[in-house]
Design an enzyme around this catalytic site. Structure first.
Site, PDB file in Angstrom:
ATOM      1  N   TYR A 142     -24.156  -2.080  -7.865  1.00 10.21           N
ATOM      2  CA  TYR A 142     -23.521  -3.383  -8.066  1.00 10.21           C
ATOM      3  C   TYR A 142     -22.092  -3.299  -7.552  1.00 10.21           C
ATOM      4  CZ  TYR A 142     -21.589  -7.447 -10.567  1.00 10.21           C
ATOM      5  OH  TYR A 142     -20.972  -8.632 -10.905  1.00 10.21           O
ATOM      6  N   ASP A 235     -17.597   2.521  -3.503  1.00 15.02           N
ATOM      7  CA  ASP A 235     -17.156   1.647  -4.585  1.00 15.02           C
ATOM      8  C   ASP A 235     -16.926   2.528  -5.805  1.00 15.02           C
ATOM      9  OD1 ASP A 235     -16.860  -0.014  -6.738  1.00 15.02           O
ATOM     10  OD2 ASP A 235     -18.403  -1.439  -6.107  1.00 15.02           O
ATOM     11  N   LYS A 263     -11.153  -1.297 -12.855  1.00 11.49           N
ATOM     12  CA  LYS A 263     -11.323  -0.800 -14.225  1.00 11.49           C
ATOM     13  C   LYS A 263     -10.193   0.118 -14.711  1.00 11.49           C
ATOM     14  CE  LYS A 263     -16.119  -1.891 -14.237  1.00 11.49           C
ATOM     15  NZ  LYS A 263     -17.000  -2.513 -15.166  1.00 11.49           N
TER      16      LYS A 263
HETATM   17  N1  PMP Z   1     -18.141  -2.437  -8.520  1.00 13.00           N
HETATM   18  C1  PMP Z   1     -18.659  -1.724  -9.538  1.00 13.00           C
HETATM   19  C2  PMP Z   1     -19.173  -0.355  -9.253  1.00 13.00           C
HETATM   20  C3  PMP Z   1     -18.705  -2.261 -10.816  1.00 13.00           C
HETATM   21  O1  PMP Z   1     -19.234  -1.544 -11.821  1.00 13.00           O
HETATM   22  C4  PMP Z   1     -18.190  -3.554 -11.041  1.00 13.00           C
HETATM   23  C5  PMP Z   1     -18.210  -4.204 -12.415  1.00 13.00           C
HETATM   24  N2  PMP Z   1     -18.894  -3.604 -13.400  1.00 13.00           N
HETATM   25  C6  PMP Z   1     -17.665  -4.250  -9.953  1.00 13.00           C
HETATM   26  C7  PMP Z   1     -17.642  -3.660  -8.712  1.00 13.00           C
HETATM   27  C8  PMP Z   1     -17.101  -5.630 -10.127  1.00 13.00           C
HETATM   28  O2  PMP Z   1     -15.908  -5.553 -10.824  1.00 13.00           O
HETATM   29  P1  PMP Z   1     -15.352  -6.817 -11.644  1.00 13.00           P
HETATM   30  O3  PMP Z   1     -16.321  -7.048 -12.759  1.00 13.00           O
HETATM   31  O4  PMP Z   1     -13.990  -6.385 -12.060  1.00 13.00           O
HETATM   32  O5  PMP Z   1     -15.314  -7.965 -10.688  1.00 13.00           O
END
Ligand code: PMP
Length: 421
Positions: A142, A235, A263
């Site tokens: 994701y 990511d 995060k």
């Molecule tokens: N990339 C990863 C690996 C994630 O786990 C998340 C959210 N859990 C995101 C992108 C998206 O981040 P956000 O919820 O801050 O938009």
């Protein structure tokens, strides 16, 4: 003060589904989401006065637990001087310098406000820099909810069984190729058959539950991208600053072209980033032609919290202790499940772990989806009743922070040992 039941009923009248992000709604496990009123270290307190050992920790955003004093003080002090300026600040320079020093692939970095925005912008930059449209992502990973990145994604889409979502154009879907995780041949075939701007991957996926890369897999992705002139994007929104100061790229010693962060680096505030090789990052406006911008990018309060968090990482070097704590928790859980005759596979990388109710191994999204998710829902509610808050889906990760100690471990293991199925 209303309790969670009342608040959820009211919330559903004015907020779609009663929540501002889908997985919070308990759709996968049933019941009423708990409304938080307070966090304190490893604990979360809800609107009915219940206290839980919190293994969600704002979905991995809190490496130092809820309300860590140094972070709260830094944010409060910054807010006292102004909450947003729309002009550059010294804090942004300090945070950029710190990220460049910590994350091996990053020569330059741009701050944004969410992981979604960071991943979306990294993809645009990759397309702008290579002149190609197509991207490759891995099934179950994701990268936020931008159009290009929603195909067969994990997290909430996996939780709710949504293979694709209305509102994503056919063009966006056509430009996104998807391969199973931990399968280099599948990636090789896609890269051989198509001109691709970039391959984006969570180096340790955590949105289908935690699924560590097979030995050599990340190195293989690096080699294939080089052979086919595609950029490699890690990511590290979850793994960044969590499984090593420099994230998964440091831990596995594989260096991507671009990196997406979020995060932990915001200390619980909306702060994220993307960065990478200087020649690529200098393609971004105003240095170059690829446009990207944000009113609240580098927000002074979020930046102050981020700097305080990275300072704490420097000062406390928490990774060896986190690893030990997580290892003990994993071993205790394995013993509890074995004693009660419950088939379970625990996947772990550093302070990130997941329990899949099935025999192992769990190496990709298909394996994760074949776990017993109904049993997970029963396990979730059993733990909740015993004062332990898990992320409410079998496709999400549990994260430990430095506030999680022996008392909390014993509470979780005691509750798990009383789960009989
Ligand atoms: N990339 C990863 C690996 C994630 O786990 C998340 C959210 N859990 C995101 C992108 C998206 O981040 P956000 O919820 O801050 O938009």
């Amino acid at each position: 003060m209303s309790g969670s039941d009342d608040l959820f009923e009211r919330a559903k009248r004015t907020i779609p589904g009663g929540v501002n992000s889908p997985v919070r709604a308990f759709g996968a496990v049933g019941g009423t989401p708990r409304f938080a009123v307070k966090g304190d270290g490893a604990y979360l307190e809800d609107a009915d006065g219940n206290r839980y050992v919190d293994l969600c920790q704002s979905w991995g955003a809190l490496l130092f637990g809820h309300g860590r004093k140094e972070i709260v003080d830094a944010a409060a002090e910054a807010a006292g001087r102004g909450t947003s300026f729309g002009v550059p600040t010294e804090g942004e320079v300090l945070l950029a310098e710190r990220i460049v020093a910590m994350v091996p692939s990053v020569d330059q970095v741009r701050l944004v406000s969410s992981g979604t925005e960071a991943a979306m912008s990294a993809i645009r930059l990759a397309r702008g820099a290579t002149g190609e449209d197509a991207i490759v992502k891995l099934e179950g990973c994701y990268h936020g909810h931008s159009d290009a990145l929603l195909a067969r994604a994990g997290s909430g889409l996996a939780t709710f069984g949504i293979p694709r979502t209305p509102g994503v154009t056919a063009g966006a879907a056509r430009d996104t190729f998807v391969a199973p995780f931990n399968d280099l041949d599948a990636v090789a075939s896609l890269l051989e058959a198509n001109a691709v701007a970039a391959l984006i991957v969570e180096p340790v996926p955590a949105n289908m539950g935690v699924v560590p890369p097979d030995p050599g897999y990340l190195e293989g992705l690096r080699r294939l991208c080089d052979e086919h002139d595609a950029l490699l994007i890690f990511d590290e929104v979850i793994t960044g600053f969590r499984i090593a100061p420099g994230g998964a790229q440091e831990r596995f010693d594989v260096i991507p072209d671009l990196t997406v962060l979020g995060k932990v680096m915001g200390g619980g505030f909306p702060c994220a980033a993307f960065g990478g090789r200087r020649d690529l990052m200098e393609q971004l406006a105003p240095a170059g032609p690829v446009y990207q911008a944000g009113t609240l990018s580098g927000n002074p309060v979020a930046v102050a919290a981020g700097l305080a968090t990275l300072d704490l990482i420097d000062r406390e070097d928490p990774y060896a202790t986190l690893e030990e704590t997580a290892e003990d928790l994993e071993a205790g859980l394995a013993l509890a499940f074995e004693t009660n005759g419950i088939d379970a596979t625990i996947n772990r990388a550093g302070s990130m772990l997941s329990v899949f109710f099935r025999e192992g191994p769990v190496r990709n999204f298909r394996d994760a989806s074949e776990a017993d998710h109904e049993r997970f829902a029963r396990f979730f509610h059993h733990l909740l009743n015993e004062g332990v808050y898990l992320p409410p889906s079998g496709y999400e990760l549990w994260t430990l922070g430095t506030a999680f100690g022996d008392t909390e471990r014993e509470a979780v293991l005691g509750a798990a040992s009383r789960f009989t199925g």
